[in-house]
Design a protein around this motif. Structure first.
Motif, PDB file in Angstrom:
ATOM      1  N   PRO A  21      37.139 -31.443 -44.905  1.00  0.00           N
ATOM      2  CA  PRO A  21      36.505 -32.541 -45.610  1.00  0.00           C
ATOM      3  C   PRO A  21      35.117 -32.150 -46.121  1.00  0.00           C
ATOM      4  O   PRO A  21      34.534 -31.183 -45.646  1.00  0.00           O
ATOM      5  N   TYR A  22      34.604 -32.909 -47.070  1.00  0.00           N
ATOM      6  CA  TYR A  22      33.313 -32.572 -47.657  1.00  0.00           C
ATOM      7  C   TYR A  22      32.156 -32.774 -46.702  1.00  0.00           C
ATOM      8  O   TYR A  22      31.193 -32.027 -46.712  1.00  0.00           O
ATOM      9  N   ASP A  23      32.246 -33.785 -45.850  1.00  0.00           N
ATOM     10  CA  ASP A  23      31.076 -34.209 -45.084  1.00  0.00           C
ATOM     11  C   ASP A  23      31.369 -34.289 -43.595  1.00  0.00           C
ATOM     12  O   ASP A  23      31.955 -35.259 -43.115  1.00  0.00           O
ATOM     13  N   LEU A  24      30.968 -33.259 -42.863  1.00  0.00           N
ATOM     14  CA  LEU A  24      30.955 -33.299 -41.402  1.00  0.00           C
ATOM     15  C   LEU A  24      29.498 -33.407 -40.964  1.00  0.00           C
ATOM     16  O   LEU A  24      28.624 -32.733 -41.512  1.00  0.00           O
ATOM     17  N   ASP A  25      29.245 -34.243 -39.968  1.00  0.00           N
ATOM     18  CA  ASP A  25      27.874 -34.503 -39.539  1.00  0.00           C
ATOM     19  C   ASP A  25      27.636 -34.074 -38.105  1.00  0.00           C
ATOM     20  O   ASP A  25      28.445 -34.357 -37.220  1.00  0.00           O
ATOM     21  N   SER A  26      26.484 -33.426 -37.889  1.00  0.00           N
ATOM     22  CA  SER A  26      26.030 -33.068 -36.549  1.00  0.00           C
ATOM     23  C   SER A  26      25.342 -34.265 -35.907  1.00  0.00           C
ATOM     24  O   SER A  26      24.532 -34.945 -36.545  1.00  0.00           O
ATOM     25  N   HIS A  27      25.654 -34.502 -34.639  1.00  0.00           N
ATOM     26  CA  HIS A  27      25.002 -35.554 -33.858  1.00  0.00           C
ATOM     27  C   HIS A  27      24.587 -34.951 -32.524  1.00  0.00           C
ATOM     28  O   HIS A  27      25.375 -34.265 -31.871  1.00  0.00           O
ATOM     29  N   LEU A  28      23.348 -35.194 -32.135  1.00  0.00           N
ATOM     30  CA  LEU A  28      22.856 -34.761 -30.828  1.00  0.00           C
ATOM     31  C   LEU A  28      22.170 -35.948 -30.178  1.00  0.00           C
ATOM     32  O   LEU A  28      21.327 -36.601 -30.800  1.00  0.00           O
ATOM     33  N   THR A  29      22.552 -36.242 -28.949  1.00  0.00           N
ATOM     34  CA  THR A  29      21.872 -37.269 -28.173  1.00  0.00           C
ATOM     35  C   THR A  29      21.265 -36.603 -26.952  1.00  0.00           C
ATOM     36  O   THR A  29      21.697 -35.530 -26.516  1.00  0.00           O
ATOM     37  N   GLY A  30      20.232 -37.240 -26.409  1.00  0.00           N
ATOM     38  CA  GLY A  30      19.603 -36.648 -25.240  1.00  0.00           C
ATOM     39  C   GLY A  30      18.491 -37.499 -24.685  1.00  0.00           C
ATOM     40  O   GLY A  30      18.188 -38.588 -25.197  1.00  0.00           O
ATOM     41  N   PRO A  31      17.842 -36.989 -23.631  1.00  0.00           N
ATOM     42  CA  PRO A  31      16.808 -37.746 -22.917  1.00  0.00           C
ATOM     43  C   PRO A  31      15.487 -37.787 -23.684  1.00  0.00           C
ATOM     44  O   PRO A  31      15.141 -36.858 -24.407  1.00  0.00           O
ATOM     45  N   VAL A  72      20.715 -34.981 -19.772  1.00  0.00           N
ATOM     46  CA  VAL A  72      21.952 -34.538 -20.416  1.00  0.00           C
ATOM     47  C   VAL A  72      21.827 -34.684 -21.934  1.00  0.00           C
ATOM     48  O   VAL A  72      21.505 -35.761 -22.434  1.00  0.00           O
ATOM     49  N   TYR A  73      22.100 -33.591 -22.645  1.00  0.00           N
ATOM     50  CA  TYR A  73      22.205 -33.588 -24.102  1.00  0.00           C
ATOM     51  C   TYR A  73      23.693 -33.538 -24.444  1.00  0.00           C
ATOM     52  O   TYR A  73      24.478 -32.933 -23.730  1.00  0.00           O
ATOM     53  N   ARG A  74      24.073 -34.169 -25.560  1.00  0.00           N
ATOM     54  CA  ARG A  74      25.474 -34.157 -25.973  1.00  0.00           C
ATOM     55  C   ARG A  74      25.538 -33.860 -27.468  1.00  0.00           C
ATOM     56  O   ARG A  74      24.920 -34.551 -28.268  1.00  0.00           O
ATOM     57  N   TYR A  75      26.294 -32.812 -27.850  1.00  0.00           N
ATOM     58  CA  TYR A  75      26.426 -32.431 -29.258  1.00  0.00           C
ATOM     59  C   TYR A  75      27.842 -32.742 -29.731  1.00  0.00           C
ATOM     60  O   TYR A  75      28.828 -32.349 -29.101  1.00  0.00           O
ATOM     61  N   SER A  76      27.935 -33.471 -30.865  1.00  0.00           N
ATOM     62  CA  SER A  76      29.222 -33.886 -31.425  1.00  0.00           C
ATOM     63  C   SER A  76      29.236 -33.660 -32.931  1.00  0.00           C
ATOM     64  O   SER A  76      28.189 -33.586 -33.571  1.00  0.00           O
ATOM     65  N   VAL A  77      30.448 -33.593 -33.480  1.00  0.00           N
ATOM     66  CA  VAL A  77      30.661 -33.463 -34.920  1.00  0.00           C
ATOM     67  C   VAL A  77      31.508 -34.642 -35.374  1.00  0.00           C
ATOM     68  O   VAL A  77      32.608 -34.854 -34.858  1.00  0.00           O
ATOM     69  N   HIS A  78      30.983 -35.399 -36.334  1.00  0.00           N
ATOM     70  CA  HIS A  78      31.658 -36.609 -36.819  1.00  0.00           C
ATOM     71  C   HIS A  78      32.174 -36.365 -38.231  1.00  0.00           C
ATOM     72  O   HIS A  78      31.464 -35.808 -39.064  1.00  0.00           O
ATOM     73  N   ASN A  79      33.402 -36.777 -38.486  1.00  0.00           N
ATOM     74  CA  ASN A  79      33.983 -36.665 -39.827  1.00  0.00           C
ATOM     75  C   ASN A  79      33.547 -37.872 -40.641  1.00  0.00           C
ATOM     76  O   ASN A  79      34.193 -38.913 -40.633  1.00  0.00           O
ATOM     77  N   CYS A  80      32.446 -37.724 -41.365  1.00  0.00           N
ATOM     78  CA  CYS A  80      31.908 -38.832 -42.157  1.00  0.00           C
ATOM     79  C   CYS A  80      32.736 -39.059 -43.424  1.00  0.00           C
ATOM     80  O   CYS A  80      32.611 -40.092 -44.067  1.00  0.00           O
ATOM     81  N   SER A  81      33.576 -38.091 -43.781  1.00  0.00           N
ATOM     82  CA  SER A  81      34.456 -38.247 -44.937  1.00  0.00           C
ATOM     83  C   SER A  81      35.679 -39.101 -44.617  1.00  0.00           C
ATOM     84  O   SER A  81      36.326 -39.626 -45.517  1.00  0.00           O
ATOM     85  N   ASN A  82      36.014 -39.202 -43.317  1.00  0.00           N
ATOM     86  CA  ASN A  82      37.198 -39.958 -42.924  1.00  0.00           C
ATOM     87  C   ASN A  82      36.931 -40.615 -41.573  1.00  0.00           C
ATOM     88  O   ASN A  82      37.272 -40.079 -40.528  1.00  0.00           O
ATOM     89  N   ILE A  83      36.279 -41.789 -41.631  1.00  0.00           N
ATOM     90  CA  ILE A  83      35.953 -42.526 -40.408  1.00  0.00           C
ATOM     91  C   ILE A  83      37.192 -43.316 -40.017  1.00  0.00           C
ATOM     92  O   ILE A  83      37.302 -44.508 -40.247  1.00  0.00           O
TER      93      ILE A  83
END
Length: 202
Positions: free
Chosen positions: A64-74, A120-131
């Motif tokens: 897909p055209y648009d994959l997004d990086s997401h990081l959450t943490g303290p 705790v940090y958490r790294y994810s990849v979200h498909n913004c082209s196909n939610i």
């Protein structure tokens, strides 16, 4: 002038000052010029003094055209958590940043952790082209790759795991557990369905 490569299979080694060496095995040059349309190759700038402690680089294919990086943490001194993504590329109090939001294929999307906070940090990849519940299948087919670098170089490579049409829309790649300033990377490599930009905020 141009240089032509002989037909065959090669190992490419790409080097440049202040960049990590990139090695690509199995690079094929075909006798048919139409088959020699190559996707971009991403080289990653080294973490220099003051640049940070970890660099996370997401790359993918044409679709897909648009994959997004997401990081959450303290957040230091708070029970709240930060959420770094294209809508907030440098969350207040987080010591992290996202360089660009590539919405036209390939990436890279580069996340840098400048300094660790215990938690705790958490790294994810979200498909913004196909939610949609089918989005993970596109992440797998793209194919998406996440490379993790510290001050010594490449330490982890993740490729999107096998997905089905009902796996979800988000690839949860890994967590980092930080205790007394010492990080431990814990592989997750699973999919989940989120449906929007509230990716893995917990």
């Amino acid at each position: 002038s141009t240089t032509e490569a002989y037909v065959g299979t090669y190992t490419l080694i790409i080097t440049a000052n202040n960049f990590y060496t990139q090695t690509i095995a199995g690079f094929v040059v075909s006798a048919d010029p139409l088959e020699n349309e190559f996707e971009p190759i991403t080289v990653v700038q080294e973490l220099g003094t003051g640049d940070g402690v970890l660099r996370i680089v997401l790359t993918w294919g044409l679709n897909p055209y648009d994959l997004d990086s997401h990081l959450t943490g303290p957040i230091p001194g708070s029970s709240n958590r930060f959420h770094m993504y294209y809508g907030d590329s440098e969350p207040t109090g987080s010591n992290v940043n996202l360089d660009v939001d590539d919405v036209s294929s390939y990436g890279p999307g580069t996340t840098t952790i400048r300094n660790y906070t215990d938690g705790v940090y958490r790294y994810s990849v979200h498909n913004c082209s196909n939610i949609n519940i089918t989005g993970a299948l596109e992440i797998y087919q793209s194919p998406a790759t996440v490379r993790v670098f510290n001050n010594n170089g490449l330490i982890k490579t993740y490729t999107a795991p096998l997905a089905t049409a009902t796996s979800g829309d988000t690839w949860v790649v890994f967590e980092i557990n930080v205790s007394n300033g010492t990080p431990t990377i814990v592989d997750q490599n699973t999919y989940t369905y989120v449906g929007g930009d509230e990716v893995a905020k917990k």
